[in-house]
Motif scaffolding. Structure first.
Motif, mmCIF file in Angstrom:
data_model
loop_
_atom_site.group_PDB
_atom_site.id
_atom_site.type_symbol
_atom_site.label_atom_id
_atom_site.label_comp_id
_atom_site.label_asym_id
_atom_site.label_seq_id
_atom_site.Cartn_x
_atom_site.Cartn_y
_atom_site.Cartn_z
ATOM 1 N N PHE A 18 0.829 -1.207 0.000
ATOM 2 C CA PHE A 18 0.000 0.000 0.000
ATOM 3 C C PHE A 18 0.861 1.255 0.000
ATOM 4 N N SER A 19 0.302 2.340 -0.505
ATOM 5 C CA SER A 19 0.970 3.636 -0.422
ATOM 6 C C SER A 19 0.940 4.113 1.029
ATOM 7 N N ASN A 20 1.827 5.062 1.367
ATOM 8 C CA ASN A 20 1.841 5.594 2.732
ATOM 9 C C ASN A 20 0.514 6.232 3.089
ATOM 10 N N ARG A 21 -0.104 6.897 2.140
ATOM 11 C CA ARG A 21 -1.406 7.530 2.392
ATOM 12 C C ARG A 21 -2.445 6.474 2.776
ATOM 13 N N THR A 22 -2.467 5.350 2.080
ATOM 14 C CA THR A 22 -3.404 4.272 2.389
ATOM 15 C C THR A 22 -3.087 3.670 3.760
ATOM 16 N N LYS A 23 -1.807 3.527 4.062
ATOM 17 C CA LYS A 23 -1.412 3.011 5.378
ATOM 18 C C LYS A 23 -1.903 3.939 6.486
ATOM 19 N N HIS A 24 -1.747 5.249 6.292
ATOM 20 C CA HIS A 24 -2.236 6.216 7.285
ATOM 21 C C HIS A 24 -3.748 6.107 7.443
ATOM 22 N N LEU A 25 -4.438 5.993 6.344
ATOM 23 C CA LEU A 25 -5.895 5.901 6.372
ATOM 24 C C LEU A 25 -6.343 4.635 7.109
ATOM 25 N N ILE A 26 -5.705 3.522 6.828
ATOM 26 C CA ILE A 26 -6.030 2.267 7.514
ATOM 27 C C ILE A 26 -5.763 2.406 9.016
ATOM 28 N N GLY A 80 0.235 12.473 9.074
ATOM 29 C CA GLY A 80 0.733 11.810 7.869
ATOM 30 C C GLY A 80 -0.215 11.978 6.695
ATOM 31 N N LEU A 81 -1.509 11.896 6.970
ATOM 32 C CA LEU A 81 -2.499 12.104 5.903
ATOM 33 C C LEU A 81 -2.439 13.524 5.348
ATOM 34 N N SER A 82 -2.154 14.488 6.217
ATOM 35 C CA SER A 82 -2.113 15.883 5.776
ATOM 36 C C SER A 82 -0.733 16.290 5.253
ATOM 37 N N GLY A 83 0.232 15.369 5.301
ATOM 38 C CA GLY A 83 1.568 15.673 4.803
ATOM 39 C C GLY A 83 2.431 16.443 5.781
ATOM 40 N N ALA A 84 2.065 16.464 7.065
ATOM 41 C CA ALA A 84 2.796 17.241 8.064
ATOM 42 C C ALA A 84 3.889 16.450 8.779
ATOM 43 N N LEU A 85 4.055 15.180 8.450
ATOM 44 C CA LEU A 85 5.109 14.372 9.079
ATOM 45 C C LEU A 85 6.371 14.426 8.248
ATOM 46 N N GLY A 86 7.506 14.490 8.935
ATOM 47 C CA GLY A 86 8.784 14.373 8.240
ATOM 48 C C GLY A 86 9.005 12.935 7.803
ATOM 49 N N ALA A 87 9.962 12.740 6.921
ATOM 50 C CA ALA A 87 10.229 11.400 6.387
ATOM 51 C C ALA A 87 10.623 10.418 7.484
ATOM 52 N N ASP A 88 11.458 10.858 8.430
ATOM 53 C CA ASP A 88 11.881 9.952 9.505
ATOM 54 C C ASP A 88 10.719 9.624 10.447
ATOM 55 N N GLU A 89 9.857 10.608 10.729
ATOM 56 C CA GLU A 89 8.684 10.355 11.571
ATOM 57 C C GLU A 89 7.715 9.401 10.880
ATOM 58 N N GLU A 90 7.563 9.580 9.577
ATOM 59 C CA GLU A 90 6.665 8.710 8.827
ATOM 60 C C GLU A 90 7.196 7.279 8.793
ATOM 61 N N GLU A 91 8.507 7.133 8.631
ATOM 62 C CA GLU A 91 9.110 5.794 8.623
ATOM 63 C C GLU A 91 8.942 5.127 9.984
ATOM 64 N N GLU A 92 9.112 5.909 11.051
ATOM 65 C CA GLU A 92 8.938 5.367 12.398
ATOM 66 C C GLU A 92 7.489 4.945 12.639
ATOM 67 N N LEU A 93 6.546 5.743 12.142
ATOM 68 C CA LEU A 93 5.129 5.443 12.305
ATOM 69 C C LEU A 93 4.689 4.239 11.480
ATOM 70 N N LEU A 94 5.153 4.163 10.259
ATOM 71 C CA LEU A 94 4.670 3.126 9.336
ATOM 72 C C LEU A 94 5.625 1.963 9.126
ATOM 73 N N GLY A 95 6.806 2.070 9.676
ATOM 74 C CA GLY A 95 7.851 1.087 9.387
ATOM 75 C C GLY A 95 7.557 -0.329 9.792
ATOM 76 N N GLY A 96 6.637 -0.541 10.673
ATOM 77 C CA GLY A 96 6.292 -1.903 11.069
ATOM 78 C C GLY A 96 7.059 -2.384 12.273
ATOM 79 N N GLY A 97 8.226 -1.816 12.544
ATOM 80 C CA GLY A 97 8.978 -2.146 13.739
ATOM 81 C C GLY A 97 9.530 -3.542 13.820
ATOM 82 N N HIS A 98 9.528 -4.288 12.712
ATOM 83 C CA HIS A 98 9.988 -5.677 12.774
ATOM 84 C C HIS A 98 11.247 -5.850 11.953
#
Length: 187
Positions: A90-98, A169-187
């Motif tokens: 999924f795109s990052n936008r879809t991940k944020h929405l989910i 993230g949906l509004s585009g206000a997250l930095g790239a590193d914050e977005e990676e931390e949020l969506l990265g999955g942590g595994h």
């Protein structure tokens, strides 16, 4: 949005601090289990009126505390189950929405209902002076039962923090590193 992200960062710091307390409870758990084994199997006397039942119940309390204090932080660090096979495409936008839908439809209501339903249970335990079912066990069981309030409260805070970040993230206000931390999955 930056003000809300500041609130999210404060929540994350609080959850990290409480997780540190949970980590120390894990360390204490190891010490208490070792003490229990040594006193029980090697005949070392227990001081200050302690008995094996009290020690074993305290092990349960520490184990509960470890989980209770770590769960909110674990959620913010993506240490929960996801269906990565589908999600990764999924795109990052879809991940944020989910994430927003999941938080609003599941985690936040679940935590709020858990808080609501746990309160009378803990209150009754406190009012009645509930003690262990074992005659030689611990008293003040309301303390360990109050862990439910802490657990659901921390899950609620973690959900709010993740919701803020996902909306950012949906509004585009997250930095790239914050977005990676949020969506990265942590595994």
């Amino acid at each position: 949005m930056q003000g809300l992200l500041g609130v999210s960062r404060v929540i994350d710091r609080v959850l990290a601090t409480l997780a540190g307390i949970g980590g120390w409870m894990g360390f204490a758990l190891v010490v208490v289990v070792c003490y229990d084994v040594i006193t029980r199997y090697f005949g070392v006397p227990k001081p200050a009126g302690l008995n094996s039942t009290m020690i074993q119940e305290f092990e349960y309390w520490l184990h509960s505390g470890l989980i209770v204090f770590a769960i909110g932080y674990a959620y913010t660090r993506n240490a929960h189950v996801r269906i990565e096979l589908l999600r990764d495409s999924f795109s990052n936008r879809t991940k944020h929405l989910i994430e927003v839908i999941g938080l609003l439809a599941a985690l936040i209501p679940y935590a709020a209902i858990g808080l609501y339903l746990s309160w009378p249970f803990v209150k009754q335990s406190f009012i009645s002076g509930e003690i262990s079912k074992s005659q030689t066990g611990l008293s003040n069981l309301w303390i360990v039962k109050a862990g439910l309030l802490v657990l659901f409260g921390m899950l609620l805070l973690a959900g709010i923090s993740q919701l803020i970040k996902s909306l950012a993230g949906l509004s585009g206000a997250l930095g790239a590193d914050e977005e990676e931390e949020l969506l990265g999955g942590g595994h």
